[in-house]
Every structure is written in structure tokens, then in C-alpha cells.
Scaffold this active site. Structure first.
Site, PDB file in Angstrom:
ATOM      1  CB  ALA A   1     -33.938  49.362 -19.265  1.00 49.73           C
TER       2      ALA A   1
ATOM      3  CG  ASN B   1     -38.074  44.341 -25.936  1.00 43.85           C
ATOM      4  OD1 ASN B   1     -37.033  44.690 -25.360  1.00 43.85           O
ATOM      5  ND2 ASN B   1     -38.810  45.172 -26.647  1.00 43.85           N
TER       6      ASN B   1
ATOM      7  CG  HIS C   1     -33.983  45.395 -28.672  1.00 41.33           C
ATOM      8  ND1 HIS C   1     -34.218  45.534 -27.320  1.00 41.33           N
ATOM      9  CD2 HIS C   1     -32.971  44.519 -28.797  1.00 41.33           C
ATOM     10  CE1 HIS C   1     -33.354  44.772 -26.662  1.00 41.33           C
ATOM     11  NE2 HIS C   1     -32.584  44.142 -27.530  1.00 41.33           N
TER      12      HIS C   1
ATOM     13  CE1 TYR D   1     -38.414  51.726 -27.267  1.00 48.60           C
ATOM     14  CE2 TYR D   1     -38.960  53.659 -25.946  1.00 48.60           C
ATOM     15  CZ  TYR D   1     -38.066  52.666 -26.313  1.00 48.60           C
ATOM     16  OH  TYR D   1     -36.820  52.616 -25.727  1.00 48.60           O
TER      17      TYR D   1
ATOM     18  NE  ARG E   1     -33.206  54.582 -28.524  1.00 51.82           N
ATOM     19  CZ  ARG E   1     -34.078  54.213 -27.596  1.00 51.82           C
ATOM     20  NH1 ARG E   1     -34.658  53.007 -27.671  1.00 51.82           N
ATOM     21  NH2 ARG E   1     -34.390  55.028 -26.603  1.00 51.82           N
TER      22      ARG E   1
ATOM     23  CD  GLU F   1     -31.091  41.176 -28.020  1.00 48.84           C
ATOM     24  OE1 GLU F   1     -30.276  40.609 -28.790  1.00 48.84           O
ATOM     25  OE2 GLU F   1     -30.767  42.084 -27.240  1.00 48.84           O
TER      26      GLU F   1
ATOM     27  NE  ARG G   1     -40.643  53.095 -22.779  1.00 51.20           N
ATOM     28  CZ  ARG G   1     -39.665  52.172 -22.827  1.00 51.20           C
ATOM     29  NH1 ARG G   1     -39.949  50.922 -23.158  1.00 51.20           N
ATOM     30  NH2 ARG G   1     -38.436  52.496 -22.558  1.00 51.20           N
TER      31      ARG G   1
ATOM     32  N   PRO H   1     -39.170  45.904 -18.488  1.00 51.75           N
ATOM     33  CG  PRO H   1     -37.316  46.896 -17.505  1.00 51.75           C
ATOM     34  CD  PRO H   1     -37.798  45.586 -18.049  1.00 51.75           C
ATOM     35  CG  ASN H   2     -40.088  51.563 -18.157  1.00 52.90           C
ATOM     36  OD1 ASN H   2     -40.826  51.995 -17.273  1.00 52.90           O
ATOM     37  ND2 ASN H   2     -38.778  51.471 -18.005  1.00 52.90           N
TER      38      ASN H   2
HETATM   39  C1  DQA Z   1     -36.072  48.510 -26.145  1.00 48.52           C
HETATM   40  C2  DQA Z   1     -34.741  49.266 -26.248  1.00 48.52           C
HETATM   41  C3  DQA Z   1     -34.114  49.434 -24.889  1.00 48.52           C
HETATM   42  O1  DQA Z   1     -32.872  50.127 -24.999  1.00 48.52           O
HETATM   43  C4  DQA Z   1     -35.009  50.250 -23.980  1.00 48.52           C
HETATM   44  O2  DQA Z   1     -34.464  50.361 -22.694  1.00 48.52           O
HETATM   45  C5  DQA Z   1     -36.401  49.718 -23.949  1.00 48.52           C
HETATM   46  C6  DQA Z   1     -37.010  49.183 -25.159  1.00 48.52           C
HETATM   47  C7  DQA Z   1     -36.788  48.419 -27.490  1.00 48.52           C
HETATM   48  O3  DQA Z   1     -37.719  47.611 -27.582  1.00 48.52           O
HETATM   49  O4  DQA Z   1     -36.464  49.137 -28.432  1.00 48.52           O
HETATM   50  O5  DQA Z   1     -37.078  49.812 -22.922  1.00 48.52           O
HETATM   51  O6  DQA Z   1     -35.797  47.185 -25.715  1.00 48.52           O
END
Ligand code: DQA
Length: 145
Positions: A76, A73, A99, A22, A106, A97, A17, A9-10
Site C-alpha cells: 500500500a 513490493n 506487485h 493475492y 484495479r 518494483e 488476505r 504492509p500486509n
Molecule cells: C500490492 C498492490 C497494492 O496496491 C496493495 O496495497 C498491496 C499489494 C500487490 O502486490 O499487488 O498490498 O502491492
């Protein structure tokens, strides 16, 4: 070799964002980076992005018998989703994985990764380049097996 690259998501909002966290590159740029990296490495790739947990579970399940590995990835859902963890375990494919941000630096609520428990490697804090690194790492891992 065939990979599935999953974004949660997002991540479709990349570039808009929280650019301080990011970066300013958008999802299309991420997609291009993944496709270019895979093309250069002779890897077939399917990309998938969804804001819906169940859709991500469905897509991971569909990789069974199709893909050789997964780069994910979960965004959230990393920190909440036992369903995505179980889907990764169910298909049993090696997964890396990714990020974009360094989640270790964080908020407390980001310190748990459920999906990460089913992954052979985690790459964080490398920006979009983390996806390139994950693809290269996973290719080498599969070749060595
Ligand atoms: C994320 C880190 C997560 O905590 C966050 O909710 C994201 C992006 C990252 O790519 O740094 O949406 O996965």
C-alpha cells in the site's frame, strides 16, 4: 551479487488476505521462492518485511554499501510514500518494483506508484512468480552494466 528483497504492509498476511487477488500461497512460500531463486542464481539475499513505513526506509538505507540491488513490493505504501521513494533515490541502487496483482486494472487510488519512480523496472500481475522474474531481470541488468 547481493540483493535486498523488501515487502511492505500486509504481505505477511499472504494466503489469508484476499486470496482471490493475492492467491493462496503464504509469506513463507514467497520467502522460499525468493531464496531458491537466488540460490540457483548464486545471489546472496536478505529478505525484509515490515508493516511500518519508517522501518522500510531504515532497511533501504542499510542496503547502501551492502546490496547490489533491491527488489521491492512496497504494497500500500507504493501509492502513498514519498519517504520510500526518497530512500530508494538516496541509496541509488537499481531497484525493481513488484506487485503480485495487476494494479493497472484495479482502483484509481492504486494508479500512482511513488516508489516506481525510482525503479528501473516494474513487474505486476504475475503472482508470486513476479519476484522470481524480478530477481532474474535485475541480475541480468547488473551483469550488463
Ligand atoms: C500490492 C498492490 C497494492 O496496491 C496493495 O496495497 C498491496 C499489494 C500487490 O502486490 O499487488 O498490498 O502491492
Amino acid at each position: 551479487m547481493k540483493f535486498l528483497v523488501v515487502n511492505g504492509p500486509n504481505l505477511n498476511m499472504l494466503g489469508i488476505r484476499e486470496p482471490n487477488i493475492y492467491g493462496r500461497q503464504d509469506y513463507a512460500a514467497l520467502e522460499k521462492l525468493v531464496r531458491d531463486t537466488c540460490a540457483a542464481e548464486n545471489i546472496e539475499v536478505n529478505l525484509f518485511q515490515s508493516n511500518h513505513e519508517g522501518a522500510i526506509v531504515d532497511r533501504i538505507q542499510a542496503a547502501y554499501g551492502d546490496a547490489d540491488g533491491i527488489v521491492i513490493n512496497p504494497a500500500a505504501y507504493t501509492h502513498t510514500s514519498v519517504a520510500i521513494l526518497d530512500a530508494l533515490k538516496a541509496v541509488g541502487l537499481p531497484a525493481v518494483e513488484v506487485h503480485i496483482s495487476d494494479v493497472s486494472q484495479r482502483e484509481d487510488f492504486r494508479q500512482i506508484s511513488y516508489a516506481g519512480k525510482a525503479c528501473v523496472k516494474t513487474i505486476m500481475g504475475q503472482g508470486l512468480d513476479g519476484y522470481r522474474q524480478a530477481i532474474l531481470w535485475l541480475k541480468e541488468y547488473l551483469e550488463k552494466r
